[in-house]
Each structure stands twice: as C-alpha cells, then as structure tokens.
Design a protein around this motif. Structure first.
Motif, PDB file in Angstrom:
ATOM      1  N   ALA A 443     150.318  94.877 -35.483  1.00  0.00           N
ATOM      2  CA  ALA A 443     149.432  95.289 -36.575  1.00  0.00           C
ATOM      3  C   ALA A 443     150.192  96.309 -37.418  1.00  0.00           C
ATOM      4  CB  ALA A 443     148.145  95.905 -36.032  1.00  0.00           C
ATOM      5  N   PRO A 444     150.093  96.208 -38.741  1.00  0.00           N
ATOM      6  CA  PRO A 444     149.191  95.365 -39.512  1.00  0.00           C
ATOM      7  C   PRO A 444     149.742  93.989 -39.848  1.00  0.00           C
ATOM      8  CG  PRO A 444     150.347  96.825 -40.990  1.00  0.00           C
ATOM      9  CD  PRO A 444     150.828  97.159 -39.600  1.00  0.00           C
ATOM     10  N   SER A 445     150.955  93.651 -39.373  1.00  0.00           N
ATOM     11  CA  SER A 445     151.537  92.354 -39.720  1.00  0.00           C
ATOM     12  C   SER A 445     151.305  91.360 -38.586  1.00  0.00           C
ATOM     13  CB  SER A 445     153.042  92.505 -39.979  1.00  0.00           C
ATOM     14  OG  SER A 445     153.270  93.382 -41.071  1.00  0.00           O
ATOM     15  N   PRO A 446     150.771  90.191 -38.870  1.00  0.00           N
ATOM     16  CA  PRO A 446     150.493  89.221 -37.808  1.00  0.00           C
ATOM     17  C   PRO A 446     151.763  88.705 -37.166  1.00  0.00           C
ATOM     18  CG  PRO A 446     150.206  88.213 -39.960  1.00  0.00           C
ATOM     19  CD  PRO A 446     150.435  89.678 -40.205  1.00  0.00           C
ATOM     20  N   SER A 447     151.654  88.320 -35.909  1.00  0.00           N
ATOM     21  CA  SER A 447     152.796  87.804 -35.153  1.00  0.00           C
ATOM     22  C   SER A 447     152.475  86.410 -34.655  1.00  0.00           C
ATOM     23  CB  SER A 447     153.097  88.726 -33.965  1.00  0.00           C
ATOM     24  OG  SER A 447     154.103  88.170 -33.140  1.00  0.00           O
ATOM     25  N   ILE A 448     153.414  85.470 -34.856  1.00  0.00           N
ATOM     26  CA  ILE A 448     153.272  84.131 -34.297  1.00  0.00           C
ATOM     27  C   ILE A 448     154.241  83.995 -33.126  1.00  0.00           C
ATOM     28  CG2 ILE A 448     152.454  83.114 -36.443  1.00  0.00           C
ATOM     29  CD1 ILE A 448     155.215  81.994 -36.942  1.00  0.00           C
ATOM     30  N   LYS A 449     153.787  83.326 -32.059  1.00  0.00           N
ATOM     31  CA  LYS A 449     154.562  83.212 -30.824  1.00  0.00           C
ATOM     32  C   LYS A 449     155.032  81.775 -30.656  1.00  0.00           C
ATOM     33  CE  LYS A 449     154.843  86.213 -28.288  1.00  0.00           C
ATOM     34  NZ  LYS A 449     153.832  86.693 -27.327  1.00  0.00           N
ATOM     35  N   LEU A 450     156.317  81.623 -30.326  1.00  0.00           N
ATOM     36  CA  LEU A 450     156.948  80.315 -30.220  1.00  0.00           C
ATOM     37  C   LEU A 450     157.465  80.127 -28.799  1.00  0.00           C
ATOM     38  CD1 LEU A 450     159.071  80.673 -33.499  1.00  0.00           C
ATOM     39  CD2 LEU A 450     156.708  79.877 -33.290  1.00  0.00           C
ATOM     40  N   ALA A 451     156.917  79.172 -28.067  1.00  0.00           N
ATOM     41  CA  ALA A 451     157.310  78.904 -26.686  1.00  0.00           C
ATOM     42  C   ALA A 451     158.582  78.065 -26.659  1.00  0.00           C
ATOM     43  CB  ALA A 451     156.192  78.180 -25.949  1.00  0.00           C
ATOM     44  N   THR A 452     159.532  78.444 -25.781  1.00  0.00           N
ATOM     45  CA  THR A 452     160.805  77.729 -25.717  1.00  0.00           C
ATOM     46  C   THR A 452     160.738  76.483 -24.849  1.00  0.00           C
ATOM     47  OG1 THR A 452     161.704  78.836 -23.748  1.00  0.00           O
ATOM     48  CG2 THR A 452     161.973  79.968 -25.862  1.00  0.00           C
ATOM     49  N   ASN A 453     159.733  76.388 -23.970  1.00  0.00           N
ATOM     50  CA  ASN A 453     159.678  75.248 -23.055  1.00  0.00           C
ATOM     51  C   ASN A 453     158.230  74.804 -22.847  1.00  0.00           C
ATOM     52  OD1 ASN A 453     158.669  76.499 -20.272  1.00  0.00           O
ATOM     53  ND2 ASN A 453     160.123  77.956 -21.179  1.00  0.00           N
ATOM     54  N   SER A 454     158.061  73.548 -22.538  1.00  0.00           N
ATOM     55  CA  SER A 454     156.718  72.972 -22.437  1.00  0.00           C
ATOM     56  C   SER A 454     155.958  73.488 -21.219  1.00  0.00           C
ATOM     57  CB  SER A 454     156.805  71.448 -22.384  1.00  0.00           C
ATOM     58  OG  SER A 454     157.345  70.944 -23.603  1.00  0.00           O
ATOM     59  N   ALA A 455     156.676  73.870 -20.160  1.00  0.00           N
ATOM     60  CA  ALA A 455     155.987  74.418 -18.985  1.00  0.00           C
ATOM     61  C   ALA A 455     155.290  75.718 -19.344  1.00  0.00           C
ATOM     62  CB  ALA A 455     156.990  74.642 -17.848  1.00  0.00           C
ATOM     63  N   LEU A 456     155.945  76.566 -20.123  1.00  0.00           N
ATOM     64  CA  LEU A 456     155.316  77.804 -20.588  1.00  0.00           C
ATOM     65  C   LEU A 456     154.106  77.481 -21.466  1.00  0.00           C
ATOM     66  CD1 LEU A 456     155.043  80.807 -21.255  1.00  0.00           C
ATOM     67  CD2 LEU A 456     156.840  80.510 -22.980  1.00  0.00           C
ATOM     68  N   TRP A 457     154.263  76.537 -22.367  1.00  0.00           N
ATOM     69  CA  TRP A 457     153.159  76.158 -23.254  1.00  0.00           C
ATOM     70  C   TRP A 457     151.944  75.713 -22.452  1.00  0.00           C
ATOM     71  CZ3 TRP A 457     151.555  76.345 -28.165  1.00  0.00           C
ATOM     72  CH2 TRP A 457     150.569  75.457 -28.582  1.00  0.00           C
ATOM     73  N   GLN A 458     152.165  74.904 -21.452  1.00  0.00           N
ATOM     74  CA  GLN A 458     151.050  74.421 -20.643  1.00  0.00           C
ATOM     75  C   GLN A 458     150.419  75.542 -19.818  1.00  0.00           C
ATOM     76  OE1 GLN A 458     153.012  71.301 -18.474  1.00  0.00           O
ATOM     77  NE2 GLN A 458     153.320  70.052 -20.326  1.00  0.00           N
ATOM     78  N   ARG A 459     151.240  76.478 -19.382  1.00  0.00           N
ATOM     79  CA  ARG A 459     150.745  77.569 -18.543  1.00  0.00           C
ATOM     80  C   ARG A 459     150.053  78.656 -19.350  1.00  0.00           C
ATOM     81  NH1 ARG A 459     155.335  78.868 -16.798  1.00  0.00           N
ATOM     82  NH2 ARG A 459     155.730  80.781 -17.961  1.00  0.00           N
ATOM     83  N   GLN A 460     150.549  78.918 -20.575  1.00  0.00           N
ATOM     84  CA  GLN A 460     150.103  80.100 -21.326  1.00  0.00           C
ATOM     85  C   GLN A 460     149.807  79.740 -22.776  1.00  0.00           C
ATOM     86  OE1 GLN A 460     152.643  83.375 -20.238  1.00  0.00           O
ATOM     87  NE2 GLN A 460     151.758  84.754 -21.754  1.00  0.00           N
ATOM     88  N   GLU A 461     149.190  78.605 -22.987  1.00  0.00           N
ATOM     89  CA  GLU A 461     148.909  78.134 -24.346  1.00  0.00           C
ATOM     90  C   GLU A 461     148.028  79.116 -25.110  1.00  0.00           C
ATOM     91  OE1 GLU A 461     146.982  74.255 -26.661  1.00  0.00           O
ATOM     92  OE2 GLU A 461     147.330  74.190 -24.494  1.00  0.00           O
ATOM     93  N   GLU A 462     147.180  79.876 -24.406  1.00  0.00           N
ATOM     94  CA  GLU A 462     146.286  80.792 -25.106  1.00  0.00           C
ATOM     95  C   GLU A 462     147.040  81.897 -25.837  1.00  0.00           C
ATOM     96  OE1 GLU A 462     145.176  84.107 -21.708  1.00  0.00           O
ATOM     97  OE2 GLU A 462     143.747  82.495 -22.110  1.00  0.00           O
TER      98      GLU A 462
END
Length: 519
Positions: A443-462
C-alpha cells in the motif's frame, strides 16, 4: 529453449530442462528417481532429484566452474558424476572475473505500434494514480500506535459506516516503522528515512497525507518537510502527540483530520490515461529453481511490452543481481549508467565486509529448498525480470524515478524493504514473482503475485494472481504469459483488486531501509 514453448502434455515432455547448450546442469521438471535414463541427454539419474533442482549433465571435476544460463553459478566442491544431484553439498561460490562491458548490447527501443491505456486517476497537478488512499505516516516508531488507531477507525471491516459515504476512497492506511530516533540527525540513515517518507508523502496514490509525530524525536516533522522540500497544505497535514495532549487526544484529533480530508479525496473519476504513466516495481521473493525459467522471464516479457508503450520498470534488490550485473551493464545506455550500477555493487561488497556479512547469505533456506544453490544462480534468474530493453538509469534507495524505460534502484534483497524504496521512488504498481509462496502485498500501490510453478498455484491460488508454471509444463509460452501479465497490469492499474489487496495486505509491509548505527 524450444522445450519451454511446446504444447505437448507434461508427461510427453523431456524430464529435464536444459536452458543453454553450454550448461553443465539440467533442471528437473518433476522429481527424478535413481535409475531413470534421460534419453534426450544420454544420462542416467544416480540420486533422487527433487523438482526444480539441478542434475549434472556431465562429469565435473573438483574446482571446475558450473554453468547455468550459460553463466558461472559456482564451483564444484568435489568431483560430480553425470546424473548426480548438484546442490549445496557439492557446489559453492568462488572468485572469478566478470567483464563489465558498457553498452555493447544497448539497442534503440522499438515503440509499440498501438497505444495502450488504463483507467487512471489524474491528480490536479498532473500526477497519475492507480489507487486513491488517504495515508497516515509517522516520523518515529513512538507515534505508530496512534497512527494505527486513527486508521483503524476507518477500516471497512471494523467500522463500515466511516467510509460508506466515500466509495471512491480505497481506504485509510497507516504506514508505520521502527525508526526516527537514536540515530544521527545528519547521517545517511536519517537522509534515507526522510527520502522514503517524503516519497510516500507526495505519492500519487495518496489523495492526502497526515503525518503524526511524537514531538521529541530526532526526525522532527519540520526537519522532514524541509529536507524534502515539502510544505504543509490542505492535503499534507501534521501534528504531534505531545502537542495534542497525549494519546487519546491525538487519536481523536487524527480522526477529525482524516474526516476533513475524505470529501475532497472522494471527488475523483477514473479516466483513460496512457500506459506510459505506469511505473512498475519488479520483485521476486521465495524464489525457486523455476523462477529463472518461468515467472521471471515472463515478467521480463511484460516489461518489454510496458517499455515499448513508454512505461517504466524498476529492477532492484542489488544483492540479488550480484554476479549478474555484467548482463545489465552491457545494456546500459551509457558508460556513466553502467558505472553507476557497478559502484552500487562495490558499495554492497564494502557494506558486507564492514558488517562481517556475506552477500552469499542469500539465497535463503526456502530458496535452497526450492533448488537454488548460490547467489550467482539466483541473480542470473532474477535479472530475467528486467526483460531485454536498455538500462537507462540507476537510482539510490527511494530516489524519485524520473526516467522512462528500464531503471535500477539500489535496495536490499528483503522484499518489503526493497518494494518500500520502489514505491517511495514513484512505483504505482508492484509485480512480484514467487516460487515458494511469498505472502506479500503493498500500500498504496497494488501488488500482483506471479507463481513460478503449477504446484504452488494449486496449493496457494488464493494468494497468486497469475500461474506461470505452464511455461515449464508446456501448456503456455513465455510470450503468452508475458502478454497475460501485461494485460493484468493494465486491469489492476484501472482498479481491479489483486489477491493481496483482497486479503488486506499493505500496512504492515512498509519497511524503510535502516542502515545507520542505532545509539
């Protein structure tokens, strides 16, 4: 690199990724078991290899350099046979010469044929915002509790009625810190803190700012304003706890001050503005062996698109480009810019000697668990976030960023501290890659998060906004993922809330760099 852009299913892809013909190692796409023959490489797996970790492509003699990305990432501590696991037990740092050629790879920037826009907020003085907050800053840790109490009064999850009449205000945030006293009034540390606070005080994403002090601290409000060339106004207010008569009275006063700011802050209307007004801070944290293969080069592709449209990207985390800085000096627009970067590297070498520290205490434990072994390896993957365009300038921590294009800001590798400097410099968006699952927001600038691997995406998509793991498993390409990231940048800059914003991250992640001795 064609193995990264194929469309075949993961089960039909090679079991390992070879990034460069000169590499002595390969990267495991998935866990590898002993006895597996890697047909495409003619190598038999000798030891269990975790996903994202390195496997020797050939026999490597003790003391020989080991290459990844075609660059040296360390030296063998013992003989390593083809098919063996290459990691901290048999690979370590070593001294070697790096050629800091200046500008040999600099090329004219090719501008995009079309102009892209986002729905931004145009301040009366022409500054462009991506968010619309009222900010509360503190001069010293002693005023943090009061600042937080003021902001808490306006929290939508605690007191929804407070901001209900002001739907265009994104929130009231208190950004507190642990500094402001017991340091030299004229030293480098105080100057850095004041530069950071000053950058936030004028950040476009703040419609107005209230500064709260204790009253007797070294970092006096008047001194802060004078050092940053700032004047009090309707949109920049201040007071101290001591002058207000104590804690409770200061909280009441602060609430009334913020209430007086909200009506004007709410009078905004988003409108189309050129993408050249985007200033994106680049971050990677909780990196892994895939970071330099997937999310970082995908973000680099998005950076190239941003720069082609006239925007600015800020690469930082100096200890995490250590050993790869020569790749950036080659892209410097001038020798002066390249030498500025090398000078910051030399400062860090001296800083670590003075503090009895090592630059190679990075990678972290989590980085190593994810497959990274040395800072050289991590740095070579980290610079991929910078894409391929010219390096146009180098800034010290929290300095205002004036140049357009790819720039570098000298910051520590600690993500909240690094991003704090970038936002102080003007970043109105943060793009953050992670392989282990870093939980971060800004804050105050929004942050976008980029997952490097699909296992992380599936585990922590939120917590993740984009899954870049498809680059490794063949379901997408760097170019496709880069386009996806760039389009997300425009949407988030237009007001779409990122995952970290939805979770309420930002207030606790304000961490100015403290470099002075505390006495």
């Amino acid at each position: 690199m064609d193995i990264l852009t194929g469309s075949a299913a993961l089960s039909r892809l090679p079991a390992v990724i070879r990034l460069n013909p000169l590499d002595d190692i390969m990267i495991a796409r998935a866990p590898l078991s002993p006895g597996l023959l890697l047909d495409e490489e003619g190598v038999m797996v000798r030891q269990p290899i975790p996903a994202g970790h390195k496997i020797a492509a050939r026999r490597i003699g003790m003391g020989e350099p080991v290459r990844r990305y075609g660059q040296i990432i360390g030296f063998a501590l013992a003989p390593i046979e083809a098919g063996e696991h290459v990691h901290v037990h048999n690979l370590a740092m070593g001294e070697f010469a790096r050629d800091h050629d200046f500008g040999v790879d600099a090329r004219p920037t090719i501008k995009a044929a079309d102009e892209r826009y986002f729905m931004g907020i145009v301040r009366p003085d022409g500054r462009i915002a991506t968010r619309n907050y009222v900010g509360i800053l503190t001069t010293v840790n002693c005023s943090a509790t009061v600042a937080r109490a003021i902001a808490d009064h306006f929290r939508r999850d605690i007191n929804p009625a407070a901001l209900a009449p002001f739907p265009n205000v994104d929130g009231v945030v208190a950004l507190t810190h642990g500094q402001g006293c017991a340091v030299g009034a004229s030293g480098e540390g105080m100057a850095t803190l004041r530069r950071t606070l000053g950058g936030y005080a004028v950040h476009a994403n703040f419609a107005a700012v209230l500064i709260v002090g204790l009253g007797c601290e070294t970092n006096q409000i008047d001194g802060l304003l004078a050092a940053q060339g700032l004047d009090r106004s309707e949109q920049l207010r201040s007071f101290t706890i001591q002058d207000s008569g104590g804690t409770a009275k200061a909280v009441t006063r602060g609430i009334e001050e913020v209430k007086a700011l909200l009506a004007e802050a709410d009078r905004i209307e988003r409108q189309p503005v050129s993408a050249r007004h985007l200033i994106v801070g680049l971050q990677c944290g909780g990196s892994d062996g895939y970071s330099g293969i997937t999310a970082n080069p995908a973000l680099g592709n998005a950076v190239d698109r941003l720069v082609a449209h006239g925007g600015t990207a800020i690469l930082s985390e100096t200890p995490e480009i250590y050993g790869a800085e020569h790749l950036l000096t080659r892209r410097a627009v001038s020798r002066e810019v390249g030498e500025k970067l090398v000078a910051r590297i030399r400062w860090w070498e001296e800083y670590c000697r003075r503090m009895h520290a090592e630059l190679n205490n990075n990678p972290s434990a989590g980085n190593k668990a994810g497959g990274l072994t040395t800072i050289l390896e991590k740095s070579l993957g980290a610079v991929a976030k910078a894409g391929s365009t010219n390096l146009v300038d180098v800034y010290e921590y929290a300095e205002p960023v004036r140049a357009g294009g790819l720039v570098f800001m000298d910051t520590p590798g600690y993500d909240p501290m690094s991003a704090t400097g970038q936002v102080a410099g003007g970043a109105n968006l943060i793009a953050f890659t992670t392989g282990r699952g870093s939980a971060y927001g800004c804050a105050p600038s929004p942050s976008i998060k980029l997952a490097t691997n699909s296992a992380l995406w599936q585990r922590q998509e939120e917590d993740m906004d984009v899954n870049c793991g498809g680059i490794a498993d063949g379901s997408t390409t760097i170019e496709q993922c880069g386009e996806q990231i760039f389009e997300l940048m425009l949407r988030v800059a237009s007001g779409e809330r990122s995952k970290s914003e939805q979770h309420g991250y930002g207030q606790n992640e304000f961490v100015p760099w403290q470099i002075d001795a505390v006495t």
